[in-house]
Design an enzyme around this catalytic site. Structure first.
Site, PDB file in Angstrom:
ATOM      1  CE  LYS A 152     -15.503   0.360  -5.738  1.00  0.00           C
ATOM      2  NZ  LYS A 152     -14.700  -0.796  -5.300  1.00  0.00           N
ATOM      3  CE  LYS A 158     -19.758   4.739   6.085  1.00  0.00           C
ATOM      4  NZ  LYS A 158     -20.028   3.537   5.312  1.00  0.00           N
ATOM      5  CE  LYS A 164      -6.117   8.589   3.681  1.00  0.00           C
ATOM      6  NZ  LYS A 164      -5.275   7.739   2.852  1.00  0.00           N
TER       7      LYS A 164
END
Ligand code: TRP
Ligand code: SF4
Length: 328
Positions: free
Chosen positions: A114, A194, A197
């Protein structure tokens, strides 16, 4: 007296859920609510550790509640609440901050990924994310945490936090077990990665059925099946991996026979999957529509969840403060 074992899991408020979320986690959680004393928290305080739009956050959190309740997390059978509604999580987080060596945080995989993505916006909150997650779990003295593979490291970290606290202040927090569910790893409709969204390769749980079919119809199958008369290999086909999520055993056998023997076409095969998928999604969509019409009920359920959670959280927090020598 509630003697059932307790579990807790966190729900990211990342917008409306897809069938990867459902078959990968939620379906399993719903099963667990029959056996365990379950706590589910929508982790809004974790969501603000990365760049986000404040004006959109309330909706994201509310949608997460709607979707998960519609998908089967019934507030009558489990405790579902918003993380920031139980401020004890953040208070315990501070206490746990003070037993956690700095070095370990920078080594966490999720942090590294991240912070790479966030670049200019790497906050102390992002670094301390795993400590808040440990607080989420330890504050209920959860016996186990049902999560996906990607959270295994955070769970190991949580157990270390518990061990360190217990070693320094006395045996207090049980070490939670990791419950890796049968949770399927659901691939996206592109069959390439995978379902997610952000990649736009998803099938929404409450998406309009026609829209779902429009995604399925052109979706890639086993490349060997150029014509209906070409035999195929189900195990090389993404649609077949979807069948395994919803299609009853008998019909699976028919699909296998039809595919390998070139007696059914891919469109027919997709229709069978679609029919079976709708058997799962129709009731969820209907529940979701009913909840949408009654947002007050959802709000109340979340408040009631927070109230139940707080009673336990307060008690755990008070005990921890006492052990740490904070004046009461
Ligand atoms: N970090 C988890 C995720 O990304 C979410 C989470 C927050 C969580 N607190 C938790 C999961 C506590 C399990 C238990 O999915
Ligand atoms: Fe896939 Fe079904 Fe086509 Fe076989 S028949 S390739 S399993 S979609």
């Amino acid at each position: 007296m509630n003697t059932r074992k307790r579990i807790l899991s966190g729900i990211q408020p990342s917008g409306t859920i897809h069938i990867g979320n459902y078959f990968g986690a939620i379906e399993n959680w719903v099963r667990l609510t029959r056996e365990y004393d379950c706590f589910f928290t929508i982790v809004d305080l974790h969501a603000i550790t990365v760049a986000y739009e404040p004006a959109l956050l309330p909706k994201r959190v509310f949608e997460a509640a709607l979707d998960n309740m519609a998908a089967g997390l019934d507030p009558e059978r489990c405790t579902i609440f918003v993380q920031s509604h139980v401020p004890e999580h953040t208070e315990l987080c501070w206490l746990l901050n003070c037993v956690t060596p700095l070095g370990e945080l920078g080594r966490m995989t999720q942090f590294k990924e991240k912070s790479e993505r966030e670049r200019e916006n790497v906050t102390a909150g992002l670094l301390n994310y795993p400590i808040l997650q440990a607080a989420d779990i330890l504050i209920y003295k959860a016996d186990a945490v049902p999560v996906g593979e990607d959270q295994a490291q955070h769970l190991e970290f949580t157990r270390e936090v518990a061990r360190r606290f217990n070693g320094r202040f006395g045996d207090y927090f049980p070490e939670p077990a990791t419950l890796i569910g049968r949770g399927a790893r659901v691939m996206g409709i592109d069959g390439a990665s995978k379902m997610s969204k952000s990649l736009g390769n998803h099938i929404g749980v409450v998406e309009d059925p026609d829209a779902i079919w429009e995604k399925l119809r052109p979706a890639k199958t086993d490349e060997a099946r150029k014509r209906r008369s070409d035999p195929g290999t189900p195990d090389l086909c993404n649609i077949f991996s979807y069948h395994k999520l919803v299609t009853p055993e008998g019909e699976i056998q028919e699909v296998v026979a039809g595919c390998t023997g070139a007696t059914i076409g891919c469109i027919d095969c997709k229709k069978i999957f679609f029919k079976n998928l709708m058997k799962v999604l129709d009731p969820i969509r209907e529940r979701r529509q009913a909840l949408e019409k009654d947002p007050e009920r959802v709000r109340e359920a979340l408040q009631e969840g927070a109230r139940k959670a707080r009673t336990i959280a307060r008690e755990t927090l008070d005990g921890a403060k006492k052990l740490m020598g904070l004046l009461s």
